[in-house]
Design a protein around this motif. Structure first.
Motif, PDB file in Angstrom:
ATOM      1  N   THR A 143     125.715 -70.594 -13.857  1.00  0.00           N
ATOM      2  CA  THR A 143     126.781 -69.716 -13.509  1.00  0.00           C
ATOM      3  C   THR A 143     128.112 -70.840 -13.555  1.00  0.00           C
ATOM      4  O   THR A 143     128.202 -71.562 -12.528  1.00  0.00           O
ATOM      5  N   SER A 144     129.118 -70.674 -14.147  1.00  0.00           N
ATOM      6  CA  SER A 144     130.302 -71.571 -14.057  1.00  0.00           C
ATOM      7  C   SER A 144     131.303 -70.465 -13.908  1.00  0.00           C
ATOM      8  O   SER A 144     131.620 -69.355 -14.630  1.00  0.00           O
ATOM      9  N   MET A 145     132.087 -70.641 -12.631  1.00  0.00           N
ATOM     10  CA  MET A 145     132.776 -69.740 -11.915  1.00  0.00           C
ATOM     11  C   MET A 145     134.263 -70.316 -11.740  1.00  0.00           C
ATOM     12  O   MET A 145     134.461 -71.443 -11.110  1.00  0.00           O
ATOM     13  N   MET A 146     135.380 -69.656 -12.181  1.00  0.00           N
ATOM     14  CA  MET A 146     136.692 -70.205 -12.064  1.00  0.00           C
ATOM     15  C   MET A 146     136.947 -71.718 -12.440  1.00  0.00           C
ATOM     16  O   MET A 146     137.435 -72.556 -11.927  1.00  0.00           O
ATOM     17  N   SER A 147     136.392 -72.002 -13.583  1.00  0.00           N
ATOM     18  CA  SER A 147     136.303 -73.583 -14.248  1.00  0.00           C
ATOM     19  C   SER A 147     136.635 -73.592 -15.671  1.00  0.00           C
ATOM     20  O   SER A 147     137.190 -72.584 -16.081  1.00  0.00           O
ATOM     21  N   THR A 148     136.253 -74.794 -16.284  1.00  0.00           N
ATOM     22  CA  THR A 148     136.789 -75.012 -17.716  1.00  0.00           C
ATOM     23  C   THR A 148     135.927 -76.126 -18.115  1.00  0.00           C
ATOM     24  O   THR A 148     134.962 -76.421 -17.553  1.00  0.00           O
ATOM     25  N   THR A 149     136.309 -76.506 -19.276  1.00  0.00           N
ATOM     26  CA  THR A 149     135.530 -77.250 -19.969  1.00  0.00           C
ATOM     27  C   THR A 149     135.763 -78.834 -20.093  1.00  0.00           C
ATOM     28  O   THR A 149     135.046 -79.729 -20.708  1.00  0.00           O
ATOM     29  N   GLY A 150     136.855 -79.188 -19.331  1.00  0.00           N
ATOM     30  CA  GLY A 150     137.227 -80.695 -19.496  1.00  0.00           C
ATOM     31  C   GLY A 150     138.193 -80.907 -20.855  1.00  0.00           C
ATOM     32  O   GLY A 150     138.959 -81.565 -20.924  1.00  0.00           O
ATOM     33  N   GLU A 151     138.350 -79.921 -21.717  1.00  0.00           N
ATOM     34  CA  GLU A 151     139.204 -80.099 -22.922  1.00  0.00           C
ATOM     35  C   GLU A 151     140.655 -79.771 -22.364  1.00  0.00           C
ATOM     36  O   GLU A 151     140.921 -78.833 -21.620  1.00  0.00           O
ATOM     37  N   GLU A 153     143.440 -78.714 -23.333  1.00  0.00           N
ATOM     38  CA  GLU A 153     144.398 -77.800 -23.657  1.00  0.00           C
ATOM     39  C   GLU A 153     143.910 -76.508 -23.024  1.00  0.00           C
ATOM     40  O   GLU A 153     144.558 -75.347 -23.209  1.00  0.00           O
ATOM     41  N   TYR A 154     142.920 -76.363 -22.593  1.00  0.00           N
ATOM     42  CA  TYR A 154     142.337 -75.163 -21.619  1.00  0.00           C
ATOM     43  C   TYR A 154     142.329 -75.295 -20.093  1.00  0.00           C
ATOM     44  O   TYR A 154     141.987 -76.255 -19.448  1.00  0.00           O
ATOM     45  N   GLY A 155     142.402 -74.165 -19.515  1.00  0.00           N
ATOM     46  CA  GLY A 155     142.297 -74.056 -18.031  1.00  0.00           C
ATOM     47  C   GLY A 155     143.326 -74.904 -17.351  1.00  0.00           C
ATOM     48  O   GLY A 155     143.422 -75.084 -16.118  1.00  0.00           O
ATOM     49  N   ARG A 156     144.629 -75.029 -17.753  1.00  0.00           N
ATOM     50  CA  ARG A 156     145.695 -75.683 -17.242  1.00  0.00           C
ATOM     51  C   ARG A 156     146.277 -75.026 -16.196  1.00  0.00           C
ATOM     52  O   ARG A 156     146.370 -73.474 -16.074  1.00  0.00           O
ATOM     53  N   PRO A 157     146.554 -75.684 -14.979  1.00  0.00           N
ATOM     54  CA  PRO A 157     147.259 -74.902 -13.789  1.00  0.00           C
ATOM     55  C   PRO A 157     148.711 -74.652 -14.076  1.00  0.00           C
ATOM     56  O   PRO A 157     149.247 -75.047 -14.596  1.00  0.00           O
ATOM     57  N   ALA A 158     149.222 -73.613 -13.593  1.00  0.00           N
ATOM     58  CA  ALA A 158     150.497 -73.246 -13.264  1.00  0.00           C
ATOM     59  C   ALA A 158     151.029 -74.277 -12.568  1.00  0.00           C
ATOM     60  O   ALA A 158     150.765 -74.717 -11.486  1.00  0.00           O
ATOM     61  N   PRO A 159     152.460 -74.643 -12.882  1.00  0.00           N
ATOM     62  CA  PRO A 159     153.036 -75.950 -12.154  1.00  0.00           C
ATOM     63  C   PRO A 159     153.213 -75.633 -10.655  1.00  0.00           C
ATOM     64  O   PRO A 159     152.925 -76.629  -9.894  1.00  0.00           O
ATOM     65  N   GLY A 253     140.507 -71.235 -19.580  1.00  0.00           N
ATOM     66  CA  GLY A 253     139.179 -72.124 -19.385  1.00  0.00           C
ATOM     67  C   GLY A 253     137.919 -71.483 -19.190  1.00  0.00           C
ATOM     68  O   GLY A 253     137.007 -71.880 -20.004  1.00  0.00           O
ATOM     69  N   GLY A 254     137.746 -70.320 -18.432  1.00  0.00           N
ATOM     70  CA  GLY A 254     136.566 -69.503 -18.664  1.00  0.00           C
ATOM     71  C   GLY A 254     136.322 -68.949 -19.919  1.00  0.00           C
ATOM     72  O   GLY A 254     135.089 -68.830 -20.385  1.00  0.00           O
ATOM     73  N   ARG A 255     137.110 -68.284 -20.631  1.00  0.00           N
ATOM     74  CA  ARG A 255     137.099 -67.909 -21.939  1.00  0.00           C
ATOM     75  C   ARG A 255     136.306 -68.776 -22.940  1.00  0.00           C
ATOM     76  O   ARG A 255     135.535 -68.694 -23.697  1.00  0.00           O
ATOM     77  N   ARG A 256     137.011 -70.156 -22.738  1.00  0.00           N
ATOM     78  CA  ARG A 256     136.891 -71.206 -23.718  1.00  0.00           C
ATOM     79  C   ARG A 256     134.928 -71.452 -23.353  1.00  0.00           C
ATOM     80  O   ARG A 256     134.579 -72.005 -24.114  1.00  0.00           O
ATOM     81  N   THR A 257     134.985 -71.756 -22.299  1.00  0.00           N
ATOM     82  CA  THR A 257     133.433 -71.971 -21.831  1.00  0.00           C
ATOM     83  C   THR A 257     132.277 -71.110 -22.436  1.00  0.00           C
ATOM     84  O   THR A 257     131.497 -71.645 -22.758  1.00  0.00           O
ATOM     85  N   ALA A 258     132.750 -69.685 -22.271  1.00  0.00           N
ATOM     86  CA  ALA A 258     131.695 -68.981 -22.720  1.00  0.00           C
ATOM     87  C   ALA A 258     131.988 -68.907 -24.192  1.00  0.00           C
ATOM     88  O   ALA A 258     130.722 -68.765 -24.697  1.00  0.00           O
TER      89      ALA A 258
END
Length: 293
Positions: A143-151, A153-159, A253-258
């Motif tokens: 289960t990957s929760m509130m995470s991302t893939t390491g790419e 371009e995905y899962g970038r934080p708001a400034p 980031g979650g969408r990309r993981t899935a």
């Protein structure tokens, strides 16, 4: 809380809930946070669903081993990465995300657990993904929760969320606790709870006020690289949970993981940020119980 040697150089502090005969669930915490960020009530409710729940401190946090002999200045590291000098950034990092994943698996071995359901939040999701990619035979489900893939371009934080993440907290207890309210920037807009953030900050400060490890954890997380190829090849049953209010790791980031993991289930949770509000525990725990059945 017990502490166990998982290698000649690393000891891990952990806690557990429920019956050891039930299916084991390993909870992996995120960047700079101690295992108590997995709320005890959350752990007990999951254990009440027939799971043996294990939470632990990552290296360089809580009561686990600290790598003080390898100081990493966060500002200097971030500037080096932004300048594109990756070789210099790598030289600053004393360990990798893979090492952190190996700590969790070694903890399972020390506890006599051959295979477990692995649940990781934020950086813990990156660690959990790495466990599943490198040692799928040890992971019953991911289960990957509130995470991302390491790419990148995905899962970038708001400034504004990134600014809070890297802003040092005051060293004194009162200032440290008050500064926890900054984290409302990435919390659930509906259920964000300043009092709960202060309560966790107080407990964390009193248990193990240690911030020197965040630079090393940041280096491991930042330099981990893309896990896209490993996720594409993954055959471990996978659930991805992400809050739609998350500003620290964007929901893409979650969408990309899935999207990458074959057959992965995606649960996008309205009114959830980069947190686990108590009001949403029933939905999250139901999802975890179903996925680990």
């Amino acid at each position: 809380m017990p502490i166990v040697d998982v290698s000649p150089t690393v000891s891990i502090a952990y806690d557990h809930f429920g019956d050891r005969e039930d299916p084991p669930v390993l909870l992996v915490m995120g960047f700079g946070a101690q295992m108590i960020a997995w709320d005890e009530g959350f752990c007990r409710e999951l254990a009440a669903r027939g799971r043996y729940v294990i939470r632990y401190d990552n290296r360089d946090s809580g009561l686990s081993t600290k790598f003080d002999e390898h100081p990493v200045d966060v500002g200097r590291f971030v500037a080096t990465v932004r300048a594109g000098d990756i070789s210099a950034a790598l030289a600053m990092a004393p360990y990798t995300l893979r090492d952190m994943a190996d700590d969790g698996l070694a903890l399972l071995t020390a506890l006599g657990v051959e295979r477990a359901h692995v649940v990781g939040a934020s950086m813990g999701g990156m660690i959990a993904q790495t466990m599943a990619i490198t040692h799928p035979e040890r992971v019953l489900t991911l289960t990957s929760m509130m995470s991302t893939t390491g790419e990148r371009e995905y899962g970038r934080p708001a400034p504004e969320a990134q600014a809070v993440l890297f802003e040092p907290r005051p060293a004194d207890r009162e200032g440290y606790i008050a500064a926890a309210e900054r984290e409302l920037v990435w919390a659930s807009r509906r259920y964000g709870d300043a009092a709960a953030l202060r309560e966790l900050a107080a407990a964390s400060y009193d248990r193990a006020n240690y911030r020197a490890g965040v630079g090393r954890q940041l280096a491991a997380m930042t330099l981990g690289g893309s896990r896209a190829d490993g996720l594409r090849a993954l055959r471990v049953p996978t659930l991805v949970i992400h809050g739609l209010d998350d500003t620290l790791i964007d929901p893409d980031g979650g969408r990309r993981t899935a999207e990458l993991v074959p057959g992965a289930e995606l649960l996008l949770v309205p009114d959830m940020g980069h947190d686990r509000p108590r009001e949403l525990w029933p939905e999250i725990i139901d999802a975890l119980a179903d996925h680990t059945a």
